[in-house]
Design an enzyme around this catalytic site. Structure first.
Site, short mmCIF file in Angstrom:
data_model
loop_
_atom_site.label_atom_id
_atom_site.label_comp_id
_atom_site.label_asym_id
_atom_site.label_seq_id
_atom_site.Cartn_x
_atom_site.Cartn_y
_atom_site.Cartn_z
N CYS A 61 17.99 39.09 5.19
CA CYS A 61 17.63 39.42 6.57
C CYS A 61 16.99 38.24 7.31
O CYS A 61 16.86 38.27 8.53
CB CYS A 61 16.71 40.64 6.61
SG CYS A 61 17.40 42.06 5.77
N HIS A 63 12.66 40.77 13.05
CA HIS A 63 13.77 41.43 12.33
C HIS A 63 13.65 42.94 12.54
O HIS A 63 12.56 43.51 12.47
CB HIS A 63 13.68 41.08 10.85
CG HIS A 63 14.63 41.87 10.00
ND1 HIS A 63 15.94 42.02 10.32
CD2 HIS A 63 14.42 42.57 8.86
CE1 HIS A 63 16.52 42.77 9.40
NE2 HIS A 63 15.62 43.13 8.51
N ASN A 84 19.03 48.74 10.57
CA ASN A 84 18.80 47.39 10.03
C ASN A 84 20.16 46.74 9.74
O ASN A 84 20.87 47.17 8.84
CB ASN A 84 17.96 47.52 8.75
CG ASN A 84 17.61 46.18 8.13
OD1 ASN A 84 18.16 45.14 8.50
ND2 ASN A 84 16.71 46.20 7.18
O1 UT7 Z 1 15.22 44.03 5.84
C1 UT7 Z 1 14.10 44.43 5.11
C2 UT7 Z 1 14.53 45.69 4.47
N1 UT7 Z 1 13.71 46.77 4.33
C3 UT7 Z 1 12.59 47.14 4.97
O2 UT7 Z 1 12.02 46.49 5.79
C4 UT7 Z 1 12.07 48.47 4.59
C5 UT7 Z 1 10.59 48.49 4.41
N2 UT7 Z 1 10.14 49.78 4.04
C6 UT7 Z 1 10.23 50.87 4.83
O3 UT7 Z 1 10.71 50.77 5.94
C7 UT7 Z 1 9.66 52.18 4.35
O4 UT7 Z 1 8.99 51.97 3.13
C8 UT7 Z 1 10.74 53.27 4.16
C9 UT7 Z 1 11.28 53.68 5.51
C10 UT7 Z 1 11.87 52.74 3.29
C11 UT7 Z 1 10.13 54.49 3.49
O5 UT7 Z 1 9.04 54.98 4.23
P1 UT7 Z 1 7.70 55.37 3.51
O6 UT7 Z 1 6.81 55.87 4.55
O7 UT7 Z 1 7.25 54.18 2.71
O8 UT7 Z 1 8.17 56.57 2.59
P2 UT7 Z 1 8.13 56.69 1.01
O9 UT7 Z 1 9.07 55.74 0.36
O10 UT7 Z 1 6.70 56.68 0.55
O11 UT7 Z 1 8.70 58.14 0.82
C12 UT7 Z 1 7.99 59.28 1.28
C13 UT7 Z 1 8.76 60.53 0.87
C14 UT7 Z 1 9.16 60.54 -0.59
O12 UT7 Z 1 9.03 61.87 -1.04
P3 UT7 Z 1 7.76 62.30 -1.93
O13 UT7 Z 1 7.81 61.40 -3.12
O14 UT7 Z 1 6.58 62.05 -1.05
O15 UT7 Z 1 8.05 63.73 -2.22
C15 UT7 Z 1 10.62 60.17 -0.55
O16 UT7 Z 1 11.34 60.71 -1.64
O17 UT7 Z 1 9.98 60.60 1.62
C16 UT7 Z 1 11.06 60.82 0.74
N3 UT7 Z 1 12.27 60.22 1.30
C17 UT7 Z 1 13.05 60.88 2.19
N4 UT7 Z 1 12.96 62.10 2.74
C18 UT7 Z 1 13.90 62.46 3.62
C19 UT7 Z 1 12.79 58.99 1.09
N5 UT7 Z 1 13.90 58.83 1.82
C20 UT7 Z 1 14.08 59.97 2.52
C21 UT7 Z 1 15.04 60.42 3.45
N6 UT7 Z 1 14.91 61.64 3.98
N7 UT7 Z 1 16.08 59.63 3.85
#
Ligand code: UT7
Length: 325
Positions: free
Chosen positions: A119, A252, A282
């Site tokens: 990225c 980004h 993204n």
């Molecule tokens: O180019 C660089 C690439 N990437 C990035 O910049 C991404 C950086 N990270 C992020 O943007 C965030 O960490 C995410 C958007 C990927 C995730 O957000 P988060 O607030 O960190 O959520 P999390 O990973 O802590 O997940 C929270 C909950 C989990 O459930 P439990 O364990 O709390 O029951 C996940 O399983 O959300 C769940 N979850 C979803 N629920 C519905 C994960 N993906 C999804 C989904 N829909 N698509």
């Protein structure tokens, strides 16, 4: 007289097919995966993404964006003596996507190569092209970010497949007697290679390793917020300017929460931050030039404006380029 480089034109390309969060949630539900527009929008700011048709490759999107940038700059394609494509989703292992774009544009003879910095690839490419122009190695460069990330997503992993989209953005950079590119800073730390990767390849006629993107979202989130802050400060200081001198910030486009946190930490009001993550999701190396092109074409970014572009991504890599338009 000092030799500089300056952005003379921008362009972009987006696949026709738009997939909204609602549509994606319905498709995923059919495969037994639970997600929703609300979850995706609240956690990421993403509302939709463009997805390329199976026959559309990164080089095709790159060529379309390049043609727009060439037309906007009012130069002829034959003038291009350096062509850099930043991509993590190249058409082939080799030749480079850049060589395929060169051929599609009907030009030959100049340097053409791909940059792999995920990225951060576009800012890596832009900084490289600027350095090559300033040292006289090139005088007219196309720098393109082009991705078909939909090809490396595991559509059964709800934690990653909702986050990405396809597209390409391009700039045409020409030699100039005034800057142009005011400062650039590039960084990497390979110790974090495992928090965001697609650790697969082709080998012996098959796939070796894991051909899908994997990510430790929270680790990436934290590193992104701190590196986008530090590299913005470094780059602005290198140009002898203050953060308050910046007219537009283009971080980004991965997550609206990362973009908002970056703007807040740097003291740049959100009205001065270009946001396209809601429309494009993204698009990795394409996200910054896509956002730049949109804001140039809708008249927000004007000639003379100082634009700070900053990338962050797999590797781990990060970097920024400060450009006066
Ligand atoms: O180019 C660089 C690439 N990437 C990035 O910049 C991404 C950086 N990270 C992020 O943007 C965030 O960490 C995410 C958007 C990927 C995730 O957000 P988060 O607030 O960190 O959520 P999390 O990973 O802590 O997940 C929270 C909950 C989990 O459930 P439990 O364990 O709390 O029951 C996940 O399983 O959300 C769940 N979850 C979803 N629920 C519905 C994960 N993906 C999804 C989904 N829909 N698509």
């Amino acid at each position: 007289m000092n030799r500089h480089s300056r952005i003379a034109g921008t362009g972009s390309a987006l696949p026709e097919r738009i997939v909204t969060n609602e549509q994606l949630s319905r498709e995923m539900a059919e495969r037994g995966l639970e997600t929703s527009d609300q979850w995706i929008a609240e956690r990421t700011g993403i509302r939709q993404r463009h997805i390329a048709a199976p026959e559309v490759s990164a080089s095709m999107l790159a060529t379309q964006a390049a043609r727009e940038a060439i037309a906007a700059a009012g130069v002829s394609a034959e003038a291009v003596d350096l062509l850099i494509v930043a991509t993590s989703t190249p058409d082939y292992v080799f030749p480079s996507t850049a060589c395929l774009v060169q051929k599609a544009l009907g030009i030959a003879g100049g340097a053409a190569f791909d940059v792999q910095a995920v990225c951060s690839g576009f800012v890596y490419g832009l900084a490289t092209a600027d350095a090559m122009i300033r040292t006289g190695m090139a005088s007219c460069a196309l720098v393109i970010g082009a991705e078909v990330f939909s090809r490396i997503l595991d559509w059964n992993d709800r934690g990653t497949c909702v986050l990405f989209g396809d597209g390409a953005g391009a700039v045409l950079l020409t030699a100039a007697d005034r800057p142009g590119i005011l400062a650039s800073k590039l960084h990497a730390d390979g110790r974090y290679e495992n928090i965001l990767r697609t650790a697969g390849n082709v080998c012996g006629g098959g796939i070796t390793g894991h051909p899908f993107l994997t990510m430790d979202g929270q680790a990436v989130f934290k590193l992104a917020v701190s590196t986008l802050d530090s590299v913005a400060r470094e780059t602005v200081a290198q140009a002898g300017l203050e953060l308050s001198d910046i007219d537009w910030l283009i971080p980004h486009q991965a997550n609206l929460r990362i973009i908002q946190a970056t703007g807040r930490r740097l003291g740049v009001p959100i009205e001065r931050v270009i946001v396209t993550v809601d429309q494009h999701a993204n698009t990795s190396a394409a996200s910054i030039p896509l956002a730049l092109d949109q804001a140039v074409r809708d008249g927000r970014i004007k000639p003379g404006d100082k634009v700070l572009m900053e990338g962050v991504g797999g590797g781990f890599t990060w970097g920024a380029v400060l450009a006066q338009m």
